[in-house]
Design a protein around this motif. Structure first.
Motif, PDB file in Angstrom:
ATOM      1  N   TRP A  40       3.890   6.535   3.747  1.00  0.00           N
ATOM      2  CA  TRP A  40       2.518   6.461   4.228  1.00  0.00           C
ATOM      3  C   TRP A  40       2.478   6.415   5.760  1.00  0.00           C
ATOM      4  O   TRP A  40       1.635   7.037   6.384  1.00  0.00           O
ATOM      5  N   THR A  41       3.408   5.702   6.363  1.00  0.00           N
ATOM      6  CA  THR A  41       3.450   5.623   7.824  1.00  0.00           C
ATOM      7  C   THR A  41       3.633   7.013   8.430  1.00  0.00           C
ATOM      8  O   THR A  41       2.934   7.381   9.379  1.00  0.00           O
ATOM      9  N   SER A  55       0.431   9.041   7.793  1.00  0.00           N
ATOM     10  CA  SER A  55      -0.637   8.533   8.647  1.00  0.00           C
ATOM     11  C   SER A  55      -0.473   9.032  10.079  1.00  0.00           C
ATOM     12  O   SER A  55      -1.445   9.450  10.726  1.00  0.00           O
ATOM     13  N   SER A 105      -3.100  11.524  12.033  1.00  0.00           N
ATOM     14  CA  SER A 105      -3.800  11.001  13.204  1.00  0.00           C
ATOM     15  C   SER A 105      -4.105  12.095  14.230  1.00  0.00           C
ATOM     16  O   SER A 105      -5.082  11.998  14.974  1.00  0.00           O
ATOM     17  N   SER A 137      -7.604  13.204  13.554  1.00  0.00           N
ATOM     18  CA  SER A 137      -8.596  12.138  13.353  1.00  0.00           C
ATOM     19  C   SER A 137      -9.939  12.421  14.014  1.00  0.00           C
ATOM     20  O   SER A 137     -10.929  11.796  13.675  1.00  0.00           O
ATOM     21  N   GLN A 166     -11.201  12.289   8.863  1.00  0.00           N
ATOM     22  CA  GLN A 166     -11.525  10.864   9.002  1.00  0.00           C
ATOM     23  C   GLN A 166     -11.787  10.252   7.632  1.00  0.00           C
ATOM     24  O   GLN A 166     -11.312   9.155   7.337  1.00  0.00           O
ATOM     25  N   ILE A 207      -8.455   9.965   5.781  1.00  0.00           N
ATOM     26  CA  ILE A 207      -7.650   8.909   6.387  1.00  0.00           C
ATOM     27  C   ILE A 207      -8.167   7.536   5.973  1.00  0.00           C
ATOM     28  O   ILE A 207      -7.386   6.649   5.620  1.00  0.00           O
ATOM     29  N   GLN A 208      -9.481   7.358   5.978  1.00  0.00           N
ATOM     30  CA  GLN A 208     -10.062   6.067   5.587  1.00  0.00           C
ATOM     31  C   GLN A 208      -9.779   5.754   4.119  1.00  0.00           C
ATOM     32  O   GLN A 208      -9.412   4.626   3.780  1.00  0.00           O
ATOM     33  N   SER A 252      -6.041   4.997   3.769  1.00  0.00           N
ATOM     34  CA  SER A 252      -5.732   3.706   4.398  1.00  0.00           C
ATOM     35  C   SER A 252      -6.168   2.553   3.501  1.00  0.00           C
ATOM     36  O   SER A 252      -5.440   1.572   3.341  1.00  0.00           O
ATOM     37  N   MET A 255      -3.744   2.399   0.526  1.00  0.00           N
ATOM     38  CA  MET A 255      -2.437   1.886   0.903  1.00  0.00           C
ATOM     39  C   MET A 255      -2.527   0.412   1.269  1.00  0.00           C
ATOM     40  O   MET A 255      -1.613  -0.355   0.984  1.00  0.00           O
ATOM     41  N   GLY A 256      -3.626   0.000   1.877  1.00  0.00           N
ATOM     42  CA  GLY A 256      -3.819  -1.419   2.175  1.00  0.00           C
ATOM     43  C   GLY A 256      -3.877  -2.243   0.903  1.00  0.00           C
ATOM     44  O   GLY A 256      -3.273  -3.311   0.809  1.00  0.00           O
ATOM     45  N   GLU A 311      -0.393  -2.434  -0.571  1.00  0.00           N
ATOM     46  CA  GLU A 311       0.452  -3.376   0.164  1.00  0.00           C
ATOM     47  C   GLU A 311       0.086  -4.806  -0.182  1.00  0.00           C
ATOM     48  O   GLU A 311       0.961  -5.655  -0.368  1.00  0.00           O
TER      49      GLU A 311
END
Length: 59
Positions: free
Chosen positions: A19-20, A23, A27, A30, A36, A39-40, A43, A46-47, A50
């Motif tokens: 993911w890093t 991402s 970017s 973005s 966008q 990506i949101q 994110s 993935m958040g 985690e």
């Protein structure tokens, strides 16, 4: 008739390291509103993944 698998069974599994990298690559785009939104969403997913992983470690 074959029974279909749930959609979740077909979702790809990626690591936080994957993911890093993804991402960082996204970017560069973005500034584009279509990216966008993607990506949101990613994110947020993935958040949540985690958080779930970290909660599982503490048990």
């Amino acid at each position: 008739m074959a029974q279909s698998m749930p959609l979740a069974a077909h979702r790809p599994v990626i690591t936080m390291e994957d993911w890093t990298l993804i991402s960082r690559a996204l970017s560069a785009y973005s500034h584009n509103s279509e990216y966008q939104a993607v990506i949101q969403r990613l994110s947020g997913q993935m958040g949540a993944a985690e958080t779930t992983r970290m909660n599982g470690r503490s048990k």
